[in-house]
Every structure is written in structure tokens, then in C-alpha cells.
Enzyme design. Structure first.
Site, mmCIF file in Angstrom:
data_model
loop_
_atom_site.group_PDB
_atom_site.id
_atom_site.type_symbol
_atom_site.label_atom_id
_atom_site.label_comp_id
_atom_site.label_asym_id
_atom_site.label_seq_id
_atom_site.Cartn_x
_atom_site.Cartn_y
_atom_site.Cartn_z
ATOM 1 N N ASN A 22 0.867 -1.179 0.000
ATOM 2 C CA ASN A 22 0.000 0.000 0.000
ATOM 3 C C ASN A 22 0.905 1.231 0.000
ATOM 4 O OD1 ASN A 22 0.316 1.312 2.697
ATOM 5 N ND2 ASN A 22 -0.439 -0.652 3.472
ATOM 6 N N ASN A 76 -7.752 -7.697 9.615
ATOM 7 C CA ASN A 76 -7.847 -8.267 8.267
ATOM 8 C C ASN A 76 -8.018 -9.778 8.251
ATOM 9 O OD1 ASN A 76 -5.414 -5.836 7.660
ATOM 10 N ND2 ASN A 76 -7.500 -5.727 6.901
ATOM 11 N N ARG A 95 0.645 -11.599 2.297
ATOM 12 C CA ARG A 95 -0.082 -11.836 3.543
ATOM 13 C C ARG A 95 -0.793 -13.189 3.584
ATOM 14 N NH1 ARG A 95 -3.062 -6.787 6.255
ATOM 15 N NH2 ARG A 95 -2.948 -8.336 7.935
ATOM 16 N N ARG A 149 -8.817 -4.216 -2.001
ATOM 17 C CA ARG A 149 -8.346 -5.537 -1.583
ATOM 18 C C ARG A 149 -9.455 -6.599 -1.670
ATOM 19 N NH1 ARG A 149 -3.902 -5.206 1.868
ATOM 20 N NH2 ARG A 149 -2.538 -3.555 1.113
ATOM 21 N N HIS A 178 -8.449 -0.150 2.482
ATOM 22 C CA HIS A 178 -9.409 -0.911 3.287
ATOM 23 C C HIS A 178 -10.466 0.080 3.772
ATOM 24 C CE1 HIS A 178 -6.265 -4.153 4.570
ATOM 25 N NE2 HIS A 178 -7.102 -4.679 3.688
ATOM 26 N N ASP A 180 -11.766 0.384 6.601
ATOM 27 C CA ASP A 180 -11.504 0.931 7.942
ATOM 28 C C ASP A 180 -10.504 2.082 7.953
ATOM 29 O OD1 ASP A 180 -9.079 -0.365 7.550
ATOM 30 O OD2 ASP A 180 -9.276 -1.712 9.264
ATOM 31 N N CYS A 274 -7.147 -1.426 12.731
ATOM 32 C CA CYS A 274 -6.494 -2.569 12.060
ATOM 33 C C CYS A 274 -5.750 -3.457 13.039
ATOM 34 C CB CYS A 274 -5.400 -2.161 11.086
ATOM 35 S SG CYS A 274 -5.643 -0.779 10.080
HETATM 36 N N1 ARG Z 1 0.484 -3.312 5.621
HETATM 37 C C1 ARG Z 1 -0.839 -3.801 5.832
HETATM 38 C C2 ARG Z 1 -1.518 -4.093 4.497
HETATM 39 O O1 ARG Z 1 -1.277 -3.369 3.560
HETATM 40 C C3 ARG Z 1 -1.644 -2.824 6.635
HETATM 41 C C4 ARG Z 1 -3.014 -3.318 6.959
HETATM 42 C C5 ARG Z 1 -3.807 -2.354 7.747
HETATM 43 N N2 ARG Z 1 -5.049 -2.905 8.061
HETATM 44 C C6 ARG Z 1 -6.236 -2.327 7.871
HETATM 45 N N3 ARG Z 1 -7.285 -2.977 8.265
HETATM 46 N N4 ARG Z 1 -6.354 -1.181 7.289
HETATM 47 O O2 ARG Z 1 -2.260 -5.012 4.352
#
Ligand code: ARG
Length: 312
Positions: A22, A76, A95, A149, A178, A180, A274
Site C-alpha cells: 500500500n 484483516n 499476507r 483488496r 481498506h 476501515d 487494524c
Molecule cells: N500493511 C498492511 C496491508 O497493507 C496494513 C493493513 C492495515 N489494516 C487495515 N485494516 N487497514 O495489508
């Protein structure tokens, strides 16, 4: 008995910023001084845990794993409602290894009697958990982000599994990848959101379902500081260090805001929401509880679930 939110967090010992999935992620900044950043991350995570506990939540800290630095963002990992868990399918290969480990955690909680059902989204249908699927206690539906995503096809799966309405919101900005990161539902029914992250249709949906009086628009500064990515229960809001003006707007509505320095996690594009996953959310048995702060008052089902949890 007062209802106690139960939140999963992941121990940050294996956290680092080592890849870019991201636009906020800064591996260069991290690797300039990894030891210092890791120490800072450990104290930031402890400070968040302390703030949540102090505000009245119970935190369940589970281990992370080497090579899976973003496990520190369990929001997540899954969508959870009514003791039922729908486990994520990560869009980013970086991930995907988290899926099996979180599945194991949820199965352990199931064996322990804390959760009833644990199922995963079908293969090939990407969905990144509560980060893209936010329960609205006032309106009794999920708001679901898609287009970055999570796939639009995941919404039907969510709706079928939980048997509750799911309202689609298209996300149009890679910076707000995301839901959130740009959308926060508060216990009194207000919605703090960052309009540029949404399609015109998404903005119209939010405005019509939330009602004008409930809409709070986040500023560029609020959004860039990951302040929209906040944890709320009852009148408590815990977020990354907020601008004074945002605190004032929320206090006017009767909330109490606790700011925590989460800078090491913002280097990975994540904030307070998150870093947590609420494990004991439940829908109301007979509609909304009409008090100022509905989630502070346990619904019958929440009380029953809380009592079951306490009796474990
Ligand atoms: N580096 C993580 C990603 O890009 C950060 C996730 C943050 N989580 C969230 N729910 N916004 O997946």
C-alpha cells in the site's frame, strides 16, 4: 454485568516493514534503523493495549510469526459476528501465509467455546476481514468495502454466512485500500468518513443510509493520520494521535477520545482499528437498543454471549 468488548491483538515481535503493498509502506524508513523501529512498535502496541484495557476492553494477545509482519493487523484476519467467523482470503501474496495461522487461532477459540463456527471465504474470492466489513450496531448491517483488496463477490458470501444485510461501498483510492482506513461507525450512530476514498455512488449510499445529522466528514489530516481507523465501544474512542479539532468534534457528540502514538504501524499503513479484531460482536435480538450509546448497553444476545464467555 457491564458488557466487555473482547479484542484480539497480535504480539508485534515479528513486525517490520519489508515490502510495499500500500502507498503508506516505507521499508526504507524502517530498515534505516530496524531495532529502534521495533522497540517503538513494541511500546506503541503496549500503549494501545493499555488504552483499550483502561477504556474497559479485554485484550487477547496472540503470537505473530516470522516472515508475516502484517499479522499485527488482525482486523484483516476475519469477519466476526454472533460467535461466527468468516476467515479472510488475502489479495496480496505477501499476507496469504497469515490465513492458516489465524485459522488455527480461531479453531482454538472455537474448541475453547468462545466461538461457534469458523469457515473461510471460498478460494479465489478475496476478502480482507473486518478491515473491509464493518458492523453497524445502530443500523444492524455490515458496510462492506470492495474494489481495492476485497472483491465485490465476497459481499454475497458475507450476507449468506451471517444472514444480515451487507451494504456495498466501492473504494476508489489506493491510499484508502481498506474500508476501515476511511470509514468509522460510532456507537451513537454517527459515521466519520473520508469522502474522497469513495465512489460517488458510495458517498450517496452513506449519506442516505446514515442521515445528514449522523455524518462527520474526516479532513485530509484526520485521514492521513489514520485517525479514522479507530476503535470505538460505548463512549470510548481510541485512535492514533488525533488533531485537536477532531477530538473536539467527537467530544461535542459525547465521546471520550484517547490518542496513542502508533507511528511505527502507520509506516505500514495501519492504525488502531487494524491492530484489533473484535471477537464478541453480536446483532441485536429485536432491533436497536434506544439509548445514547447502544453498544454500552448489552443486547440480550450480547449478554448471553458475554455470560457464556465469562462462564468458560
Ligand atoms: N500493511 C498492511 C496491508 O497493507 C496494513 C493493513 C492495515 N489494516 C487495515 N485494516 N487497514 O495489508
Amino acid at each position: 454485568m457491564a458488557f466487555k468488548p473482547k479484542l484480539m491483538m497480535v504480539d508485534p515481535s515479528h513486525f517490520e516493514v519489508s515490502y510495499v503493498i500500500n502507498p503508506w509502506m516505507k521499508p526504507g524508513a524502517w530498515h534505516a534503523d530496524p531495532a529502534r523501529h521495533l522497540r517503538a512498535a513494541q511500546s506503541a502496541s503496549a500503549a494501545l493495549q493499555a488504552a483499550l484495557t483502561h477504556a474497559g476492553a479485554e485484550v487477547l494477545m496472540v503470537p505473530g510469526a516470522p516472515g508475516l509482519p502484517d499479522m499485527v493487523f488482525p482486523a484483516n484476519a476475519a469477519v466476526v459476528l454472533d460467535r461466527r467467523v468468516l476467515v479472510a482470503r488475502f489479495a496480496c501474496a505477501e499476507r496469504r501465509g497469515e490465513e492458516a495461522l489465524f485459522l488455527k487461532q480461531f479453531r482454538a477459540l472455537q474448541a475453547h467455546g468462545t466461538l461457534d463456527a469458523v469457515v473461510q471465504y471460498p478460494e479465489g474470492i478475496f476478502q480482507e476481514g473486518a478491515g473491509d466489513c464493518i458492523w453497524d450496531d445502530t443500523r444492524q448491517h455490515f458496510w462492506a468495502g470492495y474494489g481495492q483488496r476485497s472483491a465485490k463477490a465476497s459481499l454475497q458470501v458475507t450476507e449468506d454466512f451471517f444472514n444480515v444485510p451487507v451494504v456495498p461501498l466501492e473504494l476508489v483510492s489506493p491510499r484508502f485500500y481498506h474500508l476501515d482506513t476511511c470509514f468509522l461507525v460510532l456507537s451513537g450512530g454517527e459515521i466519520l468518513y473520508y469522502p474522497p476514498a469513495f465512489s460517488a455512488e458510495g458517498r450517496a449510499t452513506i449519506e442516505s443510509l446514515a442521515g445528514k445529522e449522523n455524518i462527520l466528514e474526516a479532513t485530509d489530516e484526520d485521514a492521513a493520520g489514520f485517525c479514522v481507523n479507530a476503535v470505538n465501544f460505548g463512549r470510548e474512542i481510541i485512535m492514533a494521535r488525533p488533531p485537536r479539532a477532531l477530538v473536539e468534534r467527537l467530544e461535542e457528540r459525547g465521546y471520550r477520545v484517547t490518542g496513542v502514538d502508533l507511528d511505527p504501524f502507520i509506516l505500514s499503513g495501519g492504525g488502531a482499528y487494524c491492530m484489533t479484531l473484535r471477537l464478541n460482536r453480536a446483532r441485536a435480538v429485536s432491533g436497536k437498543v434506544e439509548t445514547g450509546f447502544p453498544s454500552e448497553t448489552a443486547t440480550t444476545q450480547e449478554s448471553a454471549a458475554a455470560e457464556r464467555a465469562a462462564a468458560e
